[in-house]
Enzyme design. Sequence first.
Site, PDB file in Angstrom:
ATOM      1  N   TRP A 132       0.620  -1.348  -0.070  1.00  0.00           N
ATOM      2  CA  TRP A 132      -0.076  -0.296  -0.014  1.00  0.00           C
ATOM      3  C   TRP A 132       1.148   0.942  -0.306  1.00  0.00           C
ATOM      4  O   TRP A 132       0.029   2.163  -0.091  1.00  0.00           O
ATOM      5  CB  TRP A 132      -0.789   0.094   1.089  1.00  0.00           C
ATOM      6  N   ASN A 133       2.110   1.059   0.039  1.00  0.00           N
ATOM      7  CA  ASN A 133       2.798   2.186   0.551  1.00  0.00           C
ATOM      8  C   ASN A 133       2.551   3.822  -1.202  1.00  0.00           C
ATOM      9  O   ASN A 133       3.636   4.695  -0.544  1.00  0.00           O
ATOM     10  CB  ASN A 133       4.452   2.500   1.253  1.00  0.00           C
ATOM     11  N   LYS A 156      -3.351  -7.350  -8.650  1.00  0.00           N
ATOM     12  CA  LYS A 156      -3.761  -6.832  -6.946  1.00  0.00           C
ATOM     13  C   LYS A 156      -3.459  -6.073  -6.580  1.00  0.00           C
ATOM     14  O   LYS A 156      -2.254  -6.592  -5.782  1.00  0.00           O
ATOM     15  CB  LYS A 156      -4.036  -8.546  -6.710  1.00  0.00           C
ATOM     16  N   PRO A 157      -4.046  -4.929  -6.679  1.00  0.00           N
ATOM     17  CA  PRO A 157      -3.516  -3.692  -5.616  1.00  0.00           C
ATOM     18  C   PRO A 157      -3.430  -4.682  -4.208  1.00  0.00           C
ATOM     19  O   PRO A 157      -4.798  -5.137  -3.586  1.00  0.00           O
ATOM     20  CB  PRO A 157      -4.168  -2.788  -5.615  1.00  0.00           C
ATOM     21  N   GLY A 206       6.070  -6.493  -1.144  1.00  0.00           N
ATOM     22  CA  GLY A 206       5.342  -6.756   0.578  1.00  0.00           C
ATOM     23  C   GLY A 206       6.450  -7.186   1.699  1.00  0.00           C
ATOM     24  O   GLY A 206       7.772  -6.836   1.223  1.00  0.00           O
ATOM     25  N   SER A 207       5.265  -8.259   2.672  1.00  0.00           N
ATOM     26  CA  SER A 207       6.313  -8.305   3.695  1.00  0.00           C
ATOM     27  C   SER A 207       7.227  -9.693   3.220  1.00  0.00           C
ATOM     28  O   SER A 207       6.737 -10.315   2.773  1.00  0.00           O
ATOM     29  CB  SER A 207       5.223  -7.904   5.127  1.00  0.00           C
ATOM     30  N   GLU A 228      10.332  -8.450  -3.810  1.00  0.00           N
ATOM     31  CA  GLU A 228      10.798  -7.513  -2.837  1.00  0.00           C
ATOM     32  C   GLU A 228      10.344  -7.035  -1.850  1.00  0.00           C
ATOM     33  O   GLU A 228       8.818  -6.786  -2.066  1.00  0.00           O
ATOM     34  CB  GLU A 228      10.189  -6.209  -4.249  1.00  0.00           C
ATOM     35  N   LEU A 229      10.532  -7.492  -0.562  1.00  0.00           N
ATOM     36  CA  LEU A 229      10.370  -7.980   0.680  1.00  0.00           C
ATOM     37  C   LEU A 229      10.801  -6.760   1.636  1.00  0.00           C
ATOM     38  O   LEU A 229      10.962  -5.106   0.555  1.00  0.00           O
ATOM     39  CB  LEU A 229      10.530  -8.900   1.318  1.00  0.00           C
ATOM     40  N   CYS A 262      10.135   0.930   1.336  1.00  0.00           N
ATOM     41  CA  CYS A 262      11.019  -0.133   1.511  1.00  0.00           C
ATOM     42  C   CYS A 262      12.930   0.143   1.972  1.00  0.00           C
ATOM     43  O   CYS A 262      13.008  -0.956   2.987  1.00  0.00           O
ATOM     44  CB  CYS A 262      10.944  -0.814   0.330  1.00  0.00           C
ATOM     45  N   GLU A 359      11.864  -3.955  10.236  1.00  0.00           N
ATOM     46  CA  GLU A 359      11.471  -2.721  10.062  1.00  0.00           C
ATOM     47  C   GLU A 359      10.405  -1.804  10.857  1.00  0.00           C
ATOM     48  O   GLU A 359       9.347  -3.142  11.290  1.00  0.00           O
ATOM     49  CB  GLU A 359      10.760  -3.217   8.650  1.00  0.00           C
TER      50      GLU A 359
HETATM   51  P1  NAD Z   1       1.975  -7.160   2.629  1.00  0.00           P
HETATM   52  O1  NAD Z   1       3.119  -8.450   2.588  1.00  0.00           O
HETATM   53  O2  NAD Z   1       1.032  -7.893   3.825  1.00  0.00           O
HETATM   54  O3  NAD Z   1       0.722  -7.130   1.674  1.00  0.00           O
HETATM   55  C1  NAD Z   1       1.880  -6.963   0.365  1.00  0.00           C
HETATM   56  C2  NAD Z   1       0.596  -7.733  -1.127  1.00  0.00           C
HETATM   57  O4  NAD Z   1       0.019  -9.232  -0.642  1.00  0.00           O
HETATM   58  C3  NAD Z   1      -1.188  -6.965  -0.458  1.00  0.00           C
HETATM   59  O5  NAD Z   1      -1.965  -6.683  -1.928  1.00  0.00           O
HETATM   60  C4  NAD Z   1      -2.038  -8.426  -0.187  1.00  0.00           C
HETATM   61  O6  NAD Z   1      -3.320  -7.978  -0.131  1.00  0.00           O
HETATM   62  C5  NAD Z   1      -1.098  -9.415  -0.376  1.00  0.00           C
HETATM   63  N1  NAD Z   1      -1.345 -10.881   0.733  1.00  0.00           N
HETATM   64  C6  NAD Z   1      -1.447 -10.989   1.324  1.00  0.00           C
HETATM   65  N2  NAD Z   1      -1.263 -11.882   1.622  1.00  0.00           N
HETATM   66  C7  NAD Z   1      -1.262 -12.816   0.330  1.00  0.00           C
HETATM   67  C8  NAD Z   1      -1.473 -14.178   0.473  1.00  0.00           C
HETATM   68  N3  NAD Z   1      -1.368 -14.864   1.575  1.00  0.00           N
HETATM   69  N4  NAD Z   1      -1.059 -14.552  -0.784  1.00  0.00           N
HETATM   70  C9  NAD Z   1      -1.397 -13.624  -1.761  1.00  0.00           C
HETATM   71  N5  NAD Z   1      -0.710 -12.400  -1.542  1.00  0.00           N
HETATM   72  C10 NAD Z   1      -1.121 -12.226  -0.217  1.00  0.00           C
HETATM   73  O7  NAD Z   1       2.895  -5.583   2.957  1.00  0.00           O
HETATM   74  P2  NAD Z   1       2.035  -4.611   3.056  1.00  0.00           P
HETATM   75  O8  NAD Z   1       1.865  -4.810   4.314  1.00  0.00           O
HETATM   76  O9  NAD Z   1       0.984  -4.361   2.103  1.00  0.00           O
HETATM   77  O10 NAD Z   1       3.114  -3.819   2.727  1.00  0.00           O
HETATM   78  C11 NAD Z   1       4.118  -3.231   3.835  1.00  0.00           C
HETATM   79  C12 NAD Z   1       5.626  -4.129   2.908  1.00  0.00           C
HETATM   80  O11 NAD Z   1       6.231  -4.190   1.974  1.00  0.00           O
HETATM   81  C13 NAD Z   1       6.726  -4.434   3.996  1.00  0.00           C
HETATM   82  O12 NAD Z   1       7.331  -4.895   4.300  1.00  0.00           O
HETATM   83  C14 NAD Z   1       7.714  -3.000   3.105  1.00  0.00           C
HETATM   84  O13 NAD Z   1       9.145  -3.262   3.099  1.00  0.00           O
HETATM   85  C15 NAD Z   1       7.680  -4.281   2.227  1.00  0.00           C
HETATM   86  N6  NAD Z   1       7.733  -2.752   0.252  1.00  0.00           N
HETATM   87  C16 NAD Z   1       8.751  -3.370  -0.553  1.00  0.00           C
HETATM   88  C17 NAD Z   1       9.570  -2.814  -1.279  1.00  0.00           C
HETATM   89  C18 NAD Z   1      10.386  -3.544  -1.813  1.00  0.00           C
HETATM   90  O14 NAD Z   1      10.329  -2.998  -3.451  1.00  0.00           O
HETATM   91  N7  NAD Z   1      11.307  -4.014  -1.282  1.00  0.00           N
HETATM   92  C19 NAD Z   1       8.238  -2.008  -1.736  1.00  0.00           C
HETATM   93  C20 NAD Z   1       7.225  -1.265  -0.919  1.00  0.00           C
HETATM   94  C21 NAD Z   1       7.035  -2.362   0.373  1.00  0.00           C
END
Ligand code: NAD
Length: 500
Positions: A132-133, A156-157, A206-207, A228-229, A262, A359
Amino acid sequence: MRNPATLEQIAELPVASAAEVAAAATRARKAQRLWQAKSFAERAKLLYRFRDLLIDEQEQLADIVTAESGKPRSEVYGNELFYVCDVIGFWAKNAEKFLKAKKIRPHLFMFKAKKVISAQYPLGVIGIISPWNFPLVLTAGDAVPALMAGNAVLIKPSELTPLTALFVTALAQKAGFPDDLLQTIIGAAETGQALIDHVDMIAFTGSVEVGKLVAQRAAERLIPVSLELGGKDPAIVLKDADMERAANACVWGALMNSGQVCTSIERIYVEEPVYETFVAKVVERVRALRQGASQEEVELGSMSSEEQFKKVKAQVDDAIAKGAKALTGGRANPNFRGFFYEPTVLVEVNHDMAVARDETFGPIIPIIKVRDADEAIRMANDSRYGLDACIFTRDKQRAARMVDQINTGTVCINDGLVNYIIPDTPMGGVKDSGFGRRHGKEGIRKYCRQKTIVIDRFGLKSDFPWFPASRKKTEQMRRLITVLWRSGWKNKLRSPSRAR
Ligand code: NAD
C-alpha cells in the site's frame, strides 16, 4: 475503505472470488496473444498515450492517491507520478534493446559449426501483488516493463489502496490497450493466493512473511516469482563526512512518505567524534518539518493504516521503555483525528530494541553512536534484511572498501533512497529482503522466458559424436580431451593410456 488521514469512509468494493480471478486470467490470456504479436514500437505508442492521460488526469489521480494513502499531494507528484512517467519512457525506449535476440559465439572450435541464438519471449500473464505504500509506483510502475515485454498483467493491489490501480487500468483502457490486457483484481490474501494459481509469474512486493507464502504457493505450480520484501536499511556517517549533506539526506531518507518506504533509512550509525554535531543537525531539521493533510504544503502525511500506526507506536514505546530517548516526537500527533505519528528522533538506541532490528516503516530515526567504521559495518550487517545501505564519507577509497563489506543489494554513497528511481540500474535485496530485481535489463527479463536456438550451419550428413560408436572414435575423444584440457604442455601431447 477509509482515508487514513481523516478517517472518512471513501469506498466499498466487492472482493473478487477465486472463480472471478480464473475468468480474468482466461480473458487476459486471450488479450496477451494479440499483444505479443505487436511490435515494440506499437506497444510503446500505446504506453506514451497512457502517459499523456496520466498527466492530463493528474489532479484526479492525486485526489485518489492521497485519499487512500494519507500521503501529501506533493509526494504524489514528486515520487509517484514522476517515477511512473519516467519509467514509461525508459521501458518504451529500452525494452527492445534488452530483449532483442542475441547471437552467441560458442567458445570451442568444434561448435563453430553451429549458429546459436538466445531469445526472450513473454511469459504470458503476469500477476503483480502490491503493498500500500506506493499505490501508483508499485502497480502501474511494475506493470510497464511486463507489458513492454509482451505480457498481459493482472494487478492485485493492496486491499488498503485499490482505487489508484482501478483508476490506472481504466486510463489504460482509454489509451487504447486491448481489452483485458491490464486488469485490476480487488481483494486481500485469498484473492492474492487465487491469482498465483492462474498466472505465469508473480512479481510480489510486500512483507517477508507474505513473500514466503507467495513463494510456497508459486512453488506448487513451479512458476517464477520475484520477491521485493522488507528492509531495515542502515546509514553510516563517518567523521570526515559532509555533515550538512549527511543530515539532510538522512532526514529525507528516513522520513519521505512518512518512512513508509522499503528503502527508508531505518537506523543511523555515527562515528563518535561527529555524533553530537550530527544529532543536533538532524533534530533541527526534523523540528522544522510540517505534518498535515494532503492538500496542505506539508512534508509529512499520516501513516497509511491503523495497523501501521500501532506498529510504529509499539516500537517507539518499547525503545523508550528500554532506555532510548526521543529528542523529537515520540507520540501520536494530537492535532489530527487520523493516524498521524510525529517524526521521532531516537537516541540511546541499541540492538536489543525492536526499533533497531525489525522493520519500522514509520517516521522514526534511531541514531546509534559507534567507535569507528568497523563497528558501524558490523552493526549494519547485524540484520535479517539486506536491501539498501548508505555511507557518508569524503574518502572514496574507504567507501569502496566498505561497499565490499556491506551485505545489501544496493549501496548509496553520500546519498539516500535515490537508487530506486534510477530505472537504468537493477534494484533489489539479499537475505530476507528477497530476490529478483526490478529495473535494468534484469527488471524486464524477469517477465520473459529465455529460449536458446541452435542452428547447424554446414549440413553434414552426420556429426562426430552421433551413432555409431566405435573404438576409434572413443580413442579420438580421449586424445582430444587430453589435448584440450590436461594441464602442462608435455601432457597435452600424451594420451592417458600412454601416460600409464
Ligand atoms: P503485505 O505483505 O502484508 O501485503 C502485500 C500484498 O500481498 C497485498 O496486496 C496483500 O493483499 C497481499 N497478500 C497478503 N497475504 C497474501 C497471501 N497469503 N497470498 C498472496 N497475497 C497476499 O505487505 P504490506 O503491509 O501491504 O506492505 C508493506 C511491506 O511491503 C513492507 O514490509 C515493505 O518493506 C514492503 N515493501 C517492499 C518494497 C521493495 O521494493 N522491497 C517496496 C515497498 C514495500
